[in-house]
Write a protein that holds these residues in place. Sequence first.
Motif, short mmCIF file in Angstrom:
data_model
loop_
_atom_site.label_atom_id
_atom_site.label_comp_id
_atom_site.label_asym_id
_atom_site.label_seq_id
_atom_site.Cartn_x
_atom_site.Cartn_y
_atom_site.Cartn_z
N GLN A 195 0.83 -1.21 0.00
CA GLN A 195 0.00 0.00 0.00
C GLN A 195 0.87 1.26 0.00
N GLU A 196 1.86 1.27 0.87
CA GLU A 196 2.73 2.45 0.97
C GLU A 196 3.57 2.63 -0.29
N ILE A 197 3.98 1.52 -0.88
CA ILE A 197 4.77 1.60 -2.12
C ILE A 197 3.93 2.25 -3.22
N PHE A 198 2.66 1.87 -3.33
CA PHE A 198 1.82 2.47 -4.36
C PHE A 198 1.56 3.95 -4.09
N VAL A 199 1.46 4.32 -2.82
CA VAL A 199 1.29 5.74 -2.49
C VAL A 199 2.55 6.50 -2.95
N LYS A 200 3.73 5.92 -2.63
CA LYS A 200 4.99 6.54 -3.04
C LYS A 200 5.06 6.69 -4.55
N VAL A 201 4.67 5.62 -5.24
CA VAL A 201 4.73 5.62 -6.71
C VAL A 201 3.80 6.70 -7.27
N LEU A 202 2.59 6.75 -6.71
CA LEU A 202 1.62 7.72 -7.20
C LEU A 202 2.10 9.15 -6.98
N LEU A 203 2.73 9.38 -5.83
CA LEU A 203 3.19 10.73 -5.52
C LEU A 203 4.42 11.13 -6.33
N SER A 204 5.23 10.14 -6.73
CA SER A 204 6.46 10.49 -7.45
C SER A 204 6.43 10.07 -8.92
N LEU A 205 5.22 9.82 -9.41
CA LEU A 205 5.09 9.37 -10.80
C LEU A 205 5.61 10.41 -11.79
N SER A 206 5.46 11.69 -11.43
CA SER A 206 5.92 12.74 -12.34
C SER A 206 7.45 12.74 -12.45
N LYS A 207 8.12 12.12 -11.46
CA LYS A 207 9.60 12.08 -11.50
C LYS A 207 10.10 10.91 -12.34
N PHE A 208 9.18 10.02 -12.72
CA PHE A 208 9.59 8.87 -13.52
C PHE A 208 10.06 9.36 -14.89
N SER A 209 11.34 9.13 -15.15
CA SER A 209 11.93 9.72 -16.35
C SER A 209 11.73 8.86 -17.59
N GLY A 210 11.45 7.59 -17.39
CA GLY A 210 11.27 6.70 -18.54
C GLY A 210 12.59 6.16 -19.07
N LYS A 211 13.69 6.43 -18.34
CA LYS A 211 15.00 5.89 -18.78
C LYS A 211 15.00 4.37 -18.66
N SER A 212 14.38 3.88 -17.57
CA SER A 212 14.26 2.43 -17.42
C SER A 212 12.79 2.07 -17.60
N LYS A 213 12.51 0.77 -17.62
CA LYS A 213 11.11 0.35 -17.72
C LYS A 213 10.39 0.71 -16.42
N PHE A 214 9.08 0.92 -16.51
CA PHE A 214 8.32 1.25 -15.30
C PHE A 214 8.43 0.13 -14.26
N SER A 215 8.39 -1.12 -14.74
CA SER A 215 8.44 -2.25 -13.81
C SER A 215 9.76 -2.25 -13.03
N THR A 216 10.87 -1.91 -13.72
CA THR A 216 12.17 -1.85 -13.04
C THR A 216 12.15 -0.77 -11.96
N TRP A 217 11.58 0.37 -12.31
CA TRP A 217 11.50 1.49 -11.37
C TRP A 217 10.63 1.10 -10.16
N LEU A 218 9.50 0.49 -10.45
CA LEU A 218 8.57 0.08 -9.39
C LEU A 218 9.22 -0.96 -8.47
N TYR A 219 9.89 -1.95 -9.05
CA TYR A 219 10.51 -3.00 -8.24
C TYR A 219 11.69 -2.44 -7.44
N SER A 220 12.38 -1.45 -7.99
CA SER A 220 13.48 -0.86 -7.23
C SER A 220 12.93 -0.16 -5.98
N ILE A 221 11.79 0.50 -6.14
CA ILE A 221 11.15 1.15 -4.97
C ILE A 221 10.73 0.06 -3.98
N THR A 222 10.19 -1.03 -4.52
CA THR A 222 9.73 -2.14 -3.67
C THR A 222 10.89 -2.73 -2.86
#
Lengths: 76, 210
Positions: free
Chosen positions: B75-102
């Motif tokens: 739950q907290e990871i998704f909140v983090k992701v939602l709040l920092s989605l605008s910072k996602f640069s797209g350099k890596s795949k979204f899944s890689t970025w999400l799993y790194s946060i996880t």
Amino acid sequence: MRNSFKELEELEMQDVSMDTAKIKNGANSDIGIMRYVTSVVEMYFPKILDLFISLAGGSSDSTDNMRKQNKYPDLN
Amino acid sequence: MTPQIIENGLFINLLNPVISGAASKAMTDEEVIEVYLATQNANYFNILYERYTAKVFGKCYSLLKNEAQAQDAAQEIFVKVLLSLSKFSGKSKFSTWLYSITYNFCIDVIRKNKKNIGVLVDDINAYGEVIIDEIEDSELMETNVIRLKAVLNKIPAGDKAILLMKYQDEFSIKEICGILNKSESAVKMKIKRAKEKFKKTYKELYIDVA
């Protein structure tokens, strides 16, 4: 090549009974609370700041504006 | 005229987005994020929820070994992701970025719990000299699944996390460096040590195979 790590991932996903909706709703609720708190702070922060400035003996923006309005009163 | 985004032949109405199942399946994660950021319509983020909630929860559960904690973490990871989605640069795949946060989140939780910390990322030199031959990737990847699970649950969480990053998520060394904020040589050494611990624990658990 066989990858047992991938097989393990699938196995664990089957094992765990998980309510995805619960996680989704929980996250959405947290975001909702944050947005609400942010909007409340946004709304009242300037007023609280004004209050502290007034208490400290200064003049807040709103009182300054009132003075500016009275500086050149409409004599007509 | 109604504003629309045209992506890969998909027409997405910005004012009244109705996302059909087929349309959502056809969109890549990056396209979903782009449209979500443009529209702020929660339906688009729901697509990401549908795709990743189970996987994120699975990883949290695998590392934290506690269902309630894993649920809170997801739950907290998704909140983090939602709040920092605008910072996602797209350099890596979204899944890689999400799993790194996880992974980072779970490692932090384990640190806070102060249980089974093992050597998470530091103290590489604190190991004594362990002379074990180079362990082939195939040796780990072809381990019996039940035994793999048992061994992974025995080794420290930090070692388990790095092995999952490398073999389950197939992250490159560079990506792991980014996740752990460590140099390439430190990450390679950490993987080597984790493999050695894996082999040692395997031998302890299944003596007949040693």
